[in-house]
Design a protein around this motif. Sequence first.
Motif, short mmCIF file in Angstrom:
data_model
loop_
_atom_site.label_atom_id
_atom_site.label_comp_id
_atom_site.label_asym_id
_atom_site.label_seq_id
_atom_site.Cartn_x
_atom_site.Cartn_y
_atom_site.Cartn_z
N ALA A 175 19.62 5.67 -26.02
CA ALA A 175 18.84 4.56 -26.58
C ALA A 175 18.39 4.84 -28.01
O ALA A 175 18.19 5.99 -28.39
N PRO A 176 18.23 3.78 -28.83
CA PRO A 176 17.78 3.97 -30.22
C PRO A 176 16.46 4.73 -30.32
O PRO A 176 16.24 5.47 -31.28
N GLY A 177 15.58 4.57 -29.34
CA GLY A 177 14.30 5.24 -29.38
C GLY A 177 14.36 6.75 -29.31
O GLY A 177 13.35 7.43 -29.54
N HIS A 181 19.44 11.52 -31.50
CA HIS A 181 19.94 12.80 -31.01
C HIS A 181 19.44 13.03 -29.59
O HIS A 181 18.47 12.42 -29.14
N TRP A 182 20.12 13.93 -28.87
CA TRP A 182 19.73 14.30 -27.52
C TRP A 182 18.79 15.51 -27.62
O TRP A 182 17.63 15.35 -27.95
N PHE A 183 19.29 16.71 -27.37
CA PHE A 183 18.46 17.91 -27.55
C PHE A 183 18.38 18.24 -29.03
O PHE A 183 19.39 18.28 -29.73
N ASP A 184 17.17 18.47 -29.50
CA ASP A 184 16.93 18.79 -30.91
C ASP A 184 17.35 20.23 -31.15
O ASP A 184 16.71 21.17 -30.66
N TRP A 201 8.40 7.88 -23.98
CA TRP A 201 7.84 6.92 -24.94
C TRP A 201 8.30 5.49 -24.63
O TRP A 201 7.51 4.54 -24.71
N ASP A 202 9.57 5.32 -24.26
CA ASP A 202 10.15 3.98 -24.07
C ASP A 202 10.40 3.61 -22.62
O ASP A 202 10.57 2.43 -22.31
N TRP A 203 10.47 4.58 -21.73
CA TRP A 203 10.90 4.34 -20.36
C TRP A 203 9.83 4.75 -19.37
O TRP A 203 8.97 5.57 -19.66
N MET A 244 8.31 9.24 -36.15
CA MET A 244 9.07 8.28 -35.37
C MET A 244 8.25 7.08 -34.90
O MET A 244 8.79 5.98 -34.78
N TYR A 245 6.98 7.30 -34.60
CA TYR A 245 6.20 6.29 -33.90
C TYR A 245 5.10 5.74 -34.80
O TYR A 245 4.20 6.48 -35.22
N ARG A 246 5.17 4.47 -35.04
CA ARG A 246 4.23 3.80 -35.93
C ARG A 246 2.80 3.91 -35.40
O ARG A 246 2.56 3.74 -34.19
#
Length: 324
Positions: A175-177, A181-184, A201-203, A244-246
């Motif tokens: 997902a865009p959120g 990337h997957w694992f950093d 955060w999204d799910w 990432m998060y506003r």
Amino acid sequence: MTDTAAHSAPPAPTVSVIMNCLNCGEHLRAAIDSVFAQTFDDWEIVFWDNGSSDCSADIAQSCGDKVRYFRAERTVPLGAARNLAIARARGEFIAFLDCDDLWHPEKLARQVALFRANPAVGLVSCDTVMFSGDKELSRQFQAAPPARGKVFRELMTTQWISMSSAVIRRSALDAPGMGGHWFDESLNVCEEADVFYRIAWDWELDHVDAPLARWRVHGGSTTFRKFAQFADETEAILAKHIRMYRDYERDYADLVALLRRRAAFQRGVALWREGKGAAAREAIAPYVASSLKFRLFRLATFLPGGMFDAVAGVYFALPSFLRR
């Protein structure tokens, strides 16, 4: 690299089980057998050999076409190896099994059922038993089951997901959120938690309140001694969230304070273990009044750093509410 699956690709399985391996031969057969023992049988194992020199390759390649074996051209850090394996996974859901851990036969069946019941769920975990040899040490959900639903704040406060318990919806990983990337791969000790946080955060998250995973604890493990690295990566995750998060610093001011406090504690422990008690006290000074944990640790810093193991044993024996 090689792939032992048949040249004509079979239908995509429901679950891809990611197994990353580097010289895991001692316990590998038991781990793979626990996947073959699943009551839910629509799965594949994506086995990523990160350059083993023991019998791991022979064991993995002896298990038939449901184990797709890949060997790396060079050994890479675990986060990068997990990404390489995920890139080859074909399943709707991605599960992870470390090569010395074990699964209960009903694990996948019960987790897939929760995904099917709620399309908003991005990750399903389960209770995990920590064990060494024949001895059970503790359970992940021992104090109380974790929260369900949109629980980003709760997960950031108390991370309850063991790697071998986690199953992730593939569309949540992509997902865009997730930030692209997957694992950093810049993280080495917090890369798993970082993935779980971004999904939360999204799910919605869900879990099976039963001990369906077994996490083998090794006496020689050094993970929890890498306090300086944990401090650096805690701060890096916080910086990532702010980017990432506003309005993160405003809306999650409690988490910002929590992560800064956590990083200060981790850095203080690292300094104390190096024999720098005064520097450790300076690192935690802004937080000493905030909790009993910090006050007790400040007292510990007057002891030699070589007493870390003894002091840590006392600390981890305290009730969880005293360790916050």
